[in-house]
Enzyme design. Sequence first.
Site, PDB file in Angstrom:
ATOM      1  N   TRP A 126     -74.621 -55.131  -9.734  1.00 42.14           N
ATOM      2  CA  TRP A 126     -73.601 -55.803 -10.541  1.00 42.14           C
ATOM      3  C   TRP A 126     -74.232 -57.076 -11.124  1.00 42.14           C
ATOM      4  O   TRP A 126     -74.786 -57.875 -10.366  1.00 42.14           O
ATOM      5  CB  TRP A 126     -72.420 -56.151  -9.632  1.00 42.14           C
ATOM      6  CG  TRP A 126     -71.242 -56.780 -10.306  1.00 42.14           C
ATOM      7  CD1 TRP A 126     -70.626 -56.367 -11.442  1.00 42.14           C
ATOM      8  CD2 TRP A 126     -70.517 -57.932  -9.843  1.00 42.14           C
ATOM      9  NE1 TRP A 126     -69.556 -57.187 -11.724  1.00 42.14           N
ATOM     10  CE2 TRP A 126     -69.471 -58.157 -10.760  1.00 42.14           C
ATOM     11  CE3 TRP A 126     -70.656 -58.790  -8.759  1.00 42.14           C
ATOM     12  CZ2 TRP A 126     -68.576 -59.208 -10.626  1.00 42.14           C
ATOM     13  CZ3 TRP A 126     -69.764 -59.823  -8.616  1.00 42.14           C
ATOM     14  CH2 TRP A 126     -68.729 -60.032  -9.547  1.00 42.14           C
ATOM     15  N   ASP A 171     -71.217 -55.374  -0.008  1.00 43.81           N
ATOM     16  CA  ASP A 171     -70.180 -55.677  -0.993  1.00 43.81           C
ATOM     17  C   ASP A 171     -69.352 -54.405  -1.138  1.00 43.81           C
ATOM     18  O   ASP A 171     -69.865 -53.376  -1.569  1.00 43.81           O
ATOM     19  CB  ASP A 171     -70.841 -56.067  -2.323  1.00 43.81           C
ATOM     20  CG  ASP A 171     -69.819 -56.543  -3.358  1.00 43.81           C
ATOM     21  OD1 ASP A 171     -68.610 -56.435  -3.103  1.00 43.81           O
ATOM     22  OD2 ASP A 171     -70.252 -57.001  -4.438  1.00 43.81           O
ATOM     23  N   ALA A 192     -66.054 -53.230  -2.931  1.00 42.84           N
ATOM     24  CA  ALA A 192     -65.015 -53.631  -3.884  1.00 42.84           C
ATOM     25  C   ALA A 192     -64.156 -52.456  -4.335  1.00 42.84           C
ATOM     26  O   ALA A 192     -63.211 -52.648  -5.098  1.00 42.84           O
ATOM     27  CB  ALA A 192     -65.667 -54.291  -5.098  1.00 42.84           C
ATOM     28  N   LYS A 227     -59.187 -54.007  -6.947  1.00 49.25           N
ATOM     29  CA  LYS A 227     -59.100 -52.666  -7.504  1.00 49.25           C
ATOM     30  C   LYS A 227     -58.147 -51.793  -6.695  1.00 49.25           C
ATOM     31  O   LYS A 227     -57.264 -51.155  -7.258  1.00 49.25           O
ATOM     32  CB  LYS A 227     -60.474 -52.004  -7.507  1.00 49.25           C
ATOM     33  CG  LYS A 227     -61.616 -52.509  -8.346  1.00 49.25           C
ATOM     34  CD  LYS A 227     -61.657 -53.752  -9.004  1.00 49.25           C
ATOM     35  CE  LYS A 227     -62.808 -54.030  -9.916  1.00 49.25           C
ATOM     36  NZ  LYS A 227     -63.421 -55.315  -9.724  1.00 49.25           N
TER      37      LYS A 227
HETATM   38  C1  LMR Z   1     -66.803 -54.993 -13.197  1.00 48.90           C
HETATM   39  O1  LMR Z   1     -67.928 -54.833 -12.741  1.00 48.90           O
HETATM   40  O2  LMR Z   1     -66.464 -54.600 -14.319  1.00 48.90           O
HETATM   41  C2  LMR Z   1     -65.772 -55.673 -12.361  1.00 48.90           C
HETATM   42  O3  LMR Z   1     -66.289 -55.966 -11.106  1.00 48.90           O
HETATM   43  C3  LMR Z   1     -65.150 -56.840 -13.017  1.00 48.90           C
HETATM   44  C4  LMR Z   1     -66.071 -58.002 -13.143  1.00 48.90           C
HETATM   45  O4  LMR Z   1     -65.653 -59.099 -12.757  1.00 48.90           O
HETATM   46  O5  LMR Z   1     -67.194 -57.857 -13.640  1.00 48.90           O
END
Ligand code: LMR
Length: 393
Positions: A127, A208, A210, A243
Amino acid sequence: MFEKLQAQKPDSILMLMQMYREDPRTDKVDLGVGVYKDATGATPIMRAIKTAEQQLWQAETSKSYVGLVGDPAFSDAMVKLVLGDAVARDKVSAAATPGGTGAVRQAFELIQLARPDARIFVSNPTWPNHLSILDHLGIEKAAYRYFDEATRGVDFDGMIADLKTARAGDVVLLHGCCHNPTGANLTMPQWQEVIAVLQDTGAVPMIDIAYQGFGDGLDADAAATRAVAAAMPECLIAASCSKNFGIYRERTGILMLVANGTDKGIAQGTLAYLNRQNYSFPPDHGARLVTMILNDDALRADWMAELEEVRLSMLGLREQLAQELQQRSGSDRFGFLAQHRGMFSRIGATPEQVQAMRESHSVYMVGDSRMNIAGLNAQSVPILAEAIIAAGV
Ligand code: LMR
């Protein structure tokens, strides 16, 4: 004083949100930020959340402060949801945080406090905000191989080889389920091998998680996190409720710390200290709703049923897209889409192909070709399939 400020590097996900908003075309397809959309394109408030909010409105008599780590009942409910019976409750310190991002940030700060020279190993890719926060805090990062561009699965041999280079006291950041951005995930036997490497090297896992409930189900998605937490003497877990409870804007998350060699009072007190330094008290509203739902049989059953509907709809969209692409390409090369799990899949397009899809078909995906599967519906799947083939992916 502020004249020396420089423009910050834009966040690829947030930048795309902006571009999508500004596009006047009416047939545009938003596969950018990770938000679930139903068949009508709406992001609904879950039924159980709405009911809990009504009950809370009736029952709540004060908006005074709760506590530095939030309501202990929230921690209890979330530790149980994520860890099940894998670790005794009294071994887990926990603090409510503003969303999963807040938990990630607090975890990084905790690592920095405990071990300023620790390196954090992150999957390549991960991410983007993981990297951004690490850079912002000045924490050294190292990448481990993860995504196999050829198969669109996990490069497991590469991953293990890279994790073996971690040293005792380094931290390995792992996605508990539904890997963001790729959608490619480890099998349980592969998780066991990762655990063995962590035990050999003495590196500390940070998970992590999510998207619990978005992949193979609430318990299946937590299985890897539970196995790691049970097997390792120390472990950090950053969990998000954004989520799976659909409460994105309420900012509801939790940081959990399992630290067997550390005095529990010190561990818990350090989490409280870090909350105090950054924002004092964590937000309460979302956490309270989550606690009410998890502790009430009827609300919990309704939430689980709706979450399962969401999960199955995403799986259905994956199947539909894989089939469309099989028909249009005359090959099975997109079969990985049905194997991936969670909100995202990285389709493996070049930045030029991603741009071409945006220009010719108004399809918005992140520049690394991450698509939010939950942004699709039965009507937009064929448009996306056409765009992918037209772009030559
Ligand atoms: C994403 O990866 O789209 C989500 O986790 C929202 C974000 O805050 O980036």
